[in-house]
Enzyme design. Structure first.
Site, mmCIF file in Angstrom:
data_model
loop_
_atom_site.group_PDB
_atom_site.id
_atom_site.type_symbol
_atom_site.label_atom_id
_atom_site.label_comp_id
_atom_site.label_asym_id
_atom_site.label_seq_id
_atom_site.Cartn_x
_atom_site.Cartn_y
_atom_site.Cartn_z
ATOM 1 N N GLU A 154 -7.253 -6.906 -2.838
ATOM 2 C CA GLU A 154 -6.857 -5.504 -2.702
ATOM 3 C C GLU A 154 -5.408 -5.423 -3.196
ATOM 4 O O GLU A 154 -5.148 -5.641 -4.361
ATOM 5 C CB GLU A 154 -7.028 -5.084 -1.239
ATOM 6 N N GLU A 173 0.824 -1.210 0.000
ATOM 7 C CA GLU A 173 0.000 0.000 0.000
ATOM 8 C C GLU A 173 0.856 1.258 0.000
ATOM 9 O O GLU A 173 0.937 1.982 0.996
ATOM 10 C CB GLU A 173 -0.983 -0.067 1.163
ATOM 11 N N GLU A 221 -10.119 3.571 0.596
ATOM 12 C CA GLU A 221 -10.044 3.845 2.035
ATOM 13 C C GLU A 221 -9.006 4.923 2.354
ATOM 14 O O GLU A 221 -9.171 5.679 3.302
ATOM 15 C CB GLU A 221 -9.746 2.559 2.820
ATOM 16 N N GLU A 246 -11.603 -10.817 9.195
ATOM 17 C CA GLU A 246 -10.372 -10.038 9.445
ATOM 18 C C GLU A 246 -9.521 -10.843 10.423
ATOM 19 O O GLU A 246 -9.902 -11.033 11.580
ATOM 20 C CB GLU A 246 -10.722 -8.666 10.020
HETATM 21 C C1 NOJ Z 1 -8.427 -2.942 5.687
HETATM 22 C C2 NOJ Z 1 -9.317 -3.242 4.539
HETATM 23 O O1 NOJ Z 1 -8.785 -2.763 3.336
HETATM 24 C C3 NOJ Z 1 -10.663 -2.634 4.816
HETATM 25 O O2 NOJ Z 1 -11.506 -2.793 3.697
HETATM 26 C C4 NOJ Z 1 -11.234 -3.268 6.044
HETATM 27 O O3 NOJ Z 1 -12.445 -2.641 6.339
HETATM 28 C C5 NOJ Z 1 -10.289 -3.115 7.218
HETATM 29 N N1 NOJ Z 1 -8.984 -3.538 6.885
HETATM 30 C C6 NOJ Z 1 -10.754 -3.914 8.415
HETATM 31 O O4 NOJ Z 1 -10.686 -5.281 8.127
#
Ligand code: NOJ
Ligand code: CA
Length: 678
Positions: free
Chosen positions: A480, A179, A486, A383
């Site tokens: 991603e 990133e 984000e 997650e």
């Molecule tokens: C990073 C991710 O890119 C995002 O989409 C997600 O909401 C957060 N982590 C929490 O898992």
């Protein structure tokens, strides 16, 4: 449709041992139409090298091949060629979903056999697949007494560019994984770069360097050695060796897409073609489509993933989002923070995560039933906080939970710094792994394979980079692996040129869960996103994914009913794609034809400068009439001012003989639906 034409006559030209002396016939071959050629040479020290040329111009000068090992002498000098083979291949195959329905895989395969002249006498081959638009090659080692167990310290594979150029690249091995923003530097100033790295050579030729079919190996970054030479730099893991192999093994394909211009790079199918065909069989359970999400308010910090007064995934919120999805024909809804485990320090410590245990304010049974009545399915979220082994221990119950509740897709996450992924072996010993190391490469594939058993698709965040494996595992719908939307919620926002960079770099990996459509153009604390509203619409076409998020909140979409129509109309599955124009980091215009329908959709995005783009409409079917529903920047639109929401929506009657000119505002874009008049 499966049409294989193996051209028999050329199929097996084998020059076997004895070894070809240096003076013997050149070891070289060309692509089917002769555009791209590869030549293999051995220097006076017995070092093997390959060179690549296009239309007679050198792209790579002789570039070395070889390996360093952690435990035995390197494979580098005193190598001879013992044979070469040629084979032609031409097949057209069908994608279950994608940017094109059918793909032609047409190459000449050139396999060169090598042997060490030392007592070790190790043998290996390098197979080149030479396409008219590039080349992929991989090392192939048979099982042999002196290589029963292979511990690779580093690959010595070089990419010695024959001229300097401009490179677009992002740094490798830093804490924030993949990133980072793209750097634009001279090729001769690249440092450690992750792939894909895209280079515009001095004569304008474009080259994208990446890898295909990354399986049971560690990801390849590149590091510049001297001048214009890049060398493979494998991502580390927890152990001494970066890659461990037993018996026979192959490396992933090292790939070079070569084209006259940026558009030609994107239009190549080389990445997908170098992957193996679908191993999952019927994947009709994957139905491309859009999804809303209980998400943006968390990313902006207004809601929390954790339980408490700000908890986002409550019955009330989720029902409201289901209503929004249903009202807008959006088939899926992602819900994050729905499960037990977020309340502590989930960031980099996912031990508490339980992917089969909803929080008490998320009544999964009731919500799934409510959604079903309205034609909406939930998307699950796992997650891991980087606790990858902890995740593996609950694979079955997690995916059973998802399947039992009718989820089509699970989004995974590995939020922890590079090198901090937690692996725990059967003996209880713990290790720290890297996101792109061999162990994580294998872990990510295990996730996809277990998901496939439950007929579920995977959208991986903080993933291993894409290398075309979605051809082999078409339930791997998206990932991603770059700075997505984000980052526009937070400080240090993506600059206007970001998307024009990523189309020609990151997007060569495959689908990206970019989460477009923030029509409010607002991040945390009411901060401004560096975009116009028309550009947000364009992203649905420009950044490809079969599962595409409608990422803003229902309340925000209610404020923009007219632009919202484009988001409702735009599909996520295509029969054809064309890049009409583009310069890396400056602008790009892409058109795509809706799969199973006659409409075309166009997206154009620019950078911080205003510009106009003009193009022919000859992609439309001749003799047919279309209405172009145009969403373009208003005359006063500008990402730097309060006019970033200025948009003109208008209709024009068009046919395939016409042309179109669109003005892109600073930070702007344009979106068009070409609707067939029936
Ligand atoms: C990073 C991710 O890119 C995002 O989409 C997600 O909401 C957060 N982590 C929490 O898992
Ligand atoms: Ca620019």
């Amino acid at each position: 449709m499966r049409l294989i034409r193996l051209m028999g006559a050329l199929a097996a030209l084998t020059l076997a041992a004895p070894a070809l002396a240096q003076s013997a016939a050149p070891v070289m071959a060309s692509s089917p139409d002769g555009t791209v050629s590869v030549a293999v040479t051995i220097d006076g020290d017995g070092r093997a090298a390959y060179a690549v040329s296009r239309k007679g111009t050198a792209i790579l000068a002789p570039s070395k091949l070889g390996f360093l090992f952690t435990d035995v002498v390197k494979l580098d000098r005193r190598i001879e060629v013992t044979g070469q083979e040629l084979r032609d291949f031409d097949e057209t195959w069908t994608q279950p979903w994608g940017e094109w329905t059918t793909i032609r895989n047409h190459y000449r395969e050139f396999k060169v056999h090598f042997r060490e002249t030392t007592a070790m006498a190790r043998v290996f081959s390098v197979t080149f697949r030479i396409y008219n638009d590039g080349v992929g090659f991989r090392y192939e080692f048979p099982d042999q007494p002196n290589m029963r167990h292979t511990n690779i310290a580093e690959e010595l594979t070089e990419f010695a560019f024959a001229s300097d150029g401009t490179a677009w690249w992002k740094p490798a091995f830093l804490w924030n994984r993949e990133e980072y923003l793209y750097n634009k530097t001279a090729l001769s100033a690249v440092a450690n770069a992750d792939t894909p790295i895209t280079i515009k050579l001095a004569d304008g030729t474009h080259v994208a360097l990446h890898e295909a079919a990354l399986v049971d190996y560690s990801g390849m970054a590149v590091a510049r050695t001297e001048g214009n030479t890049l060398r493979a730099a494998l991502h580390p893991g927890a152990g001494e060796a970066k890659v461990r192999k037993h018996g026979a093994w192959n490396s992933p394909w090292r790939t070079l897409i070569i084209a006259d211009d940026a558009a030609g790079i994107y239009m190549s199918h080389l990445m997908l073609n170098l992957n193996e065909p679908n191993k999952l069989g019927d994947v009709s359970y994957i139905k491309p489509g859009k999804f809303a999400g209980v998400w943006w308010n968390m990313i902006k910090g207004e809601w929390s993933w954790a339980r408490g007064p700000k908890h986002g995934a409550t019955n009330e919120n989720v029902k409201r989002y289901i209503d929004f999805a249903a009202a807008n024909g959006i088939p899926h809804l992602l819900v994050e923070g729905w499960n037990v485990g977020w309340d502590g320090d989930w960031f980099g410590n996912g031990h508490d995560m339980d992917f089969a245990k909803p929080t008490e304010d998320f009544d999964v049974k009731m919500l799934v039933a409510y959604a079903k009545k309205k034609g909406v399915r939930l998307i699950g979220h796992h997650e891991t906080g980087g606790a990858a082994s902890h995740y593996e221990k609950q694979f079955d119950k997690s995916f059973k939970f998802a399947a039992d509740h009718g989820y089509m897709v699970v989004k995974t996450g590995y939020v922890t710094d590079a090198g901090q992924m937690e692996r725990e072996d059967a003996d209880g010993k713990k290790y720290r792994e890297w996101h792109q190391g061999q162990w994580m490469v294998n872990h990510q594939l295990r996730v996809v394979q277990v998901a496939a058993r439950y007929k579920i698709g995977i959208d991986s965040h903080e993933p291993v980079k894409g290398t075309g494996l979605h051809r082999t595992y078409p339930n791997w719908v998206a990932r991603e692996g770059m700075r997505g939307m984000e980052y526009n919620a937070w400080g240090g926002k993506n600059p206007p040129e970001h998307e024009a960079n990523v189309v020609f770099t990151r997007m060569l990996e495959g689908p990206m869960d970019f989460t477009p459509g923030i029509l409010s153009l607002k991040g945390e604390r009411d901060s401004d996103i560096l975009s116009t509203i028309a550009k947000q619409l364009a992203l649905y076409v420009v950044i490809y994914s079969p599962v595409q998020m409608v990422a803003d909140t229902p309340e925000n979409y209610a404020k923009y009913p007219a632009p919202m129509k484009f988001i409702r109309d735009v599909p996520t599955d295509w029969s054809e794609t064309r890049v009409l124009n583009g310069e890396i980091g400056d602008y790009v215009t892409i058109v795509r034809k809706q799969r199973g329908a006659e409409d075309w959709f166009l997206g154009a995005v620019g950078d911080e400068e205003a510009r106009t783009v003009s193009f022919k409409l000859d992609f439309l079917t001749p003799g047919k009439k279309y209405v172009a529903e145009v969403y373009r920047d208003g005359e006063d639109a500008d990402y730097r001012t309060t006019k970033r929401h200025s948009i003109v929506i208008e209709q024009r009657a068009v046919t395939s003989t016409g042309e179109m000119t669109l003005r892109l505002a600073p930070g702007g874009g344009a979106a068009v639906r070409f609707r067939l008049v029936k």
